[in-house]
Design a protein around this motif. Structure first.
Motif, PDB file in Angstrom:
ATOM      1  N   GLU A   3      13.218  -0.340  -5.273  1.00  0.00           N
ATOM      2  CA  GLU A   3      11.768  -0.257  -5.397  1.00  0.00           C
ATOM      3  C   GLU A   3      11.164  -0.170  -4.000  1.00  0.00           C
ATOM      4  O   GLU A   3      11.543  -0.919  -3.099  1.00  0.00           O
ATOM      5  N   THR A   4      10.226   0.760  -3.815  1.00  0.00           N
ATOM      6  CA  THR A   4       9.560   0.939  -2.526  1.00  0.00           C
ATOM      7  C   THR A   4       8.071   0.677  -2.677  1.00  0.00           C
ATOM      8  O   THR A   4       7.495   0.810  -3.758  1.00  0.00           O
ATOM      9  N   PHE A   5       7.460   0.289  -1.550  1.00  0.00           N
ATOM     10  CA  PHE A   5       6.021   0.059  -1.495  1.00  0.00           C
ATOM     11  C   PHE A   5       5.430   0.905  -0.385  1.00  0.00           C
ATOM     12  O   PHE A   5       6.077   1.136   0.647  1.00  0.00           O
ATOM     13  N   ASN A   6       4.186   1.322  -0.582  1.00  0.00           N
ATOM     14  CA  ASN A   6       3.445   1.915   0.526  1.00  0.00           C
ATOM     15  C   ASN A   6       2.783   0.758   1.290  1.00  0.00           C
ATOM     16  O   ASN A   6       2.959  -0.417   0.939  1.00  0.00           O
ATOM     17  N   LEU A   7       2.032   1.075   2.315  1.00  0.00           N
ATOM     18  CA  LEU A   7       1.430   0.049   3.167  1.00  0.00           C
ATOM     19  C   LEU A   7       0.537  -0.900   2.375  1.00  0.00           C
ATOM     20  O   LEU A   7       0.643  -2.118   2.508  1.00  0.00           O
ATOM     21  N   GLU A   8      -0.322  -0.373   1.540  1.00  0.00           N
ATOM     22  CA  GLU A   8      -1.256  -1.209   0.787  1.00  0.00           C
ATOM     23  C   GLU A   8      -0.516  -2.102  -0.218  1.00  0.00           C
ATOM     24  O   GLU A   8      -0.840  -3.282  -0.369  1.00  0.00           O
ATOM     25  N   GLN A   9       0.478  -1.559  -0.895  1.00  0.00           N
ATOM     26  CA  GLN A   9       1.235  -2.343  -1.868  1.00  0.00           C
ATOM     27  C   GLN A   9       2.027  -3.457  -1.170  1.00  0.00           C
ATOM     28  O   GLN A   9       2.072  -4.588  -1.645  1.00  0.00           O
ATOM     29  N   ALA A  10       2.633  -3.107  -0.045  1.00  0.00           N
ATOM     30  CA  ALA A  10       3.406  -4.100   0.699  1.00  0.00           C
ATOM     31  C   ALA A  10       2.495  -5.192   1.247  1.00  0.00           C
ATOM     32  O   ALA A  10       2.849  -6.376   1.227  1.00  0.00           O
ATOM     33  N   ALA A  11       1.314  -4.805   1.715  1.00  0.00           N
ATOM     34  CA  ALA A  11       0.359  -5.789   2.227  1.00  0.00           C
ATOM     35  C   ALA A  11      -0.063  -6.744   1.118  1.00  0.00           C
ATOM     36  O   ALA A  11      -0.168  -7.954   1.331  1.00  0.00           O
ATOM     37  N   PHE A  13       1.694  -7.479  -1.560  1.00  0.00           N
ATOM     38  CA  PHE A  13       2.877  -8.269  -1.872  1.00  0.00           C
ATOM     39  C   PHE A  13       3.051  -9.416  -0.876  1.00  0.00           C
ATOM     40  O   PHE A  13       3.367 -10.548  -1.260  1.00  0.00           O
ATOM     41  N   LEU A  14       2.816  -9.155   0.415  1.00  0.00           N
ATOM     42  CA  LEU A  14       2.984 -10.155   1.468  1.00  0.00           C
ATOM     43  C   LEU A  14       1.734 -10.995   1.709  1.00  0.00           C
ATOM     44  O   LEU A  14       1.760 -11.917   2.521  1.00  0.00           O
ATOM     45  N   LYS A  15       0.647 -10.652   1.023  1.00  0.00           N
ATOM     46  CA  LYS A  15      -0.637 -11.358   1.199  1.00  0.00           C
ATOM     47  C   LYS A  15      -1.141 -11.236   2.639  1.00  0.00           C
ATOM     48  O   LYS A  15      -1.620 -12.176   3.251  1.00  0.00           O
ATOM     49  N   LEU A  16      -1.018 -10.026   3.179  1.00  0.00           N
ATOM     50  CA  LEU A  16      -1.503  -9.713   4.521  1.00  0.00           C
ATOM     51  C   LEU A  16      -2.531  -8.600   4.438  1.00  0.00           C
ATOM     52  O   LEU A  16      -2.535  -7.810   3.496  1.00  0.00           O
ATOM     53  N   HIS A  17      -3.353  -8.521   5.452  1.00  0.00           N
ATOM     54  CA  HIS A  17      -4.262  -7.392   5.579  1.00  0.00           C
ATOM     55  C   HIS A  17      -3.413  -6.166   5.932  1.00  0.00           C
ATOM     56  O   HIS A  17      -2.476  -6.269   6.736  1.00  0.00           O
TER      57      HIS A  17
END
Length: 113
Positions: A3-11, A13-17
């Motif tokens: 499973e891959t994430f783009n920047l917004e999805q990963a952010a 997921f990690l609870k980061l901006h």
């Protein structure tokens, strides 16, 4: 299939901006790949990254089979820069700890003849 994430999805997921995540990915602190103009994150890498941030459990004293793993840091004070002089004994302590006194002055006006 990974499973891959783009920047917004990963952010999310990690609870980061997203901008903070982009900076961390660019600096190599978060595992990611830049494909063309887009950042791509593997979910498994992000999970591993999160786990690496977990606090290490600490114990005041760790003992294993009767042997100390982390002996008291004071036990080797002389080897690591502490005093190499023998400790003062008995009266030496009292002398070191006693308040400083000025010698009493003799009065010259009351001296008997």
């Amino acid at each position: 299939m990974m499973e891959t994430f783009n920047l917004e999805q990963a952010a999310e997921f990690l609870k980061l901006h997203p901008e903070e995540l982009r900076r961390r990915a660019k600096g190599g602190r978060v595992p990611a790949a830049k494909v063309g103009k887009c950042w791509v994150f593997l979910k498994s890498d992000l999970v591993d990254y999160l786990r690496s941030l977990y606090a290490v459990p600490r114990q005041a004293l760790q003992v294993m089979l009767g042997k100390e793993l982390n002996p008291c840091h004071l036990s080797n004070a002389a080897r690591s820069g502490g005093s190499t002089l023998p400790p003062p004994m008995g009266n030496e302590y009292a002398d070191l700890l006693a308040p400083k006194r000025n010698p009493s002055r003799r009065s010259t006006t009351t001296a008997s003849r």
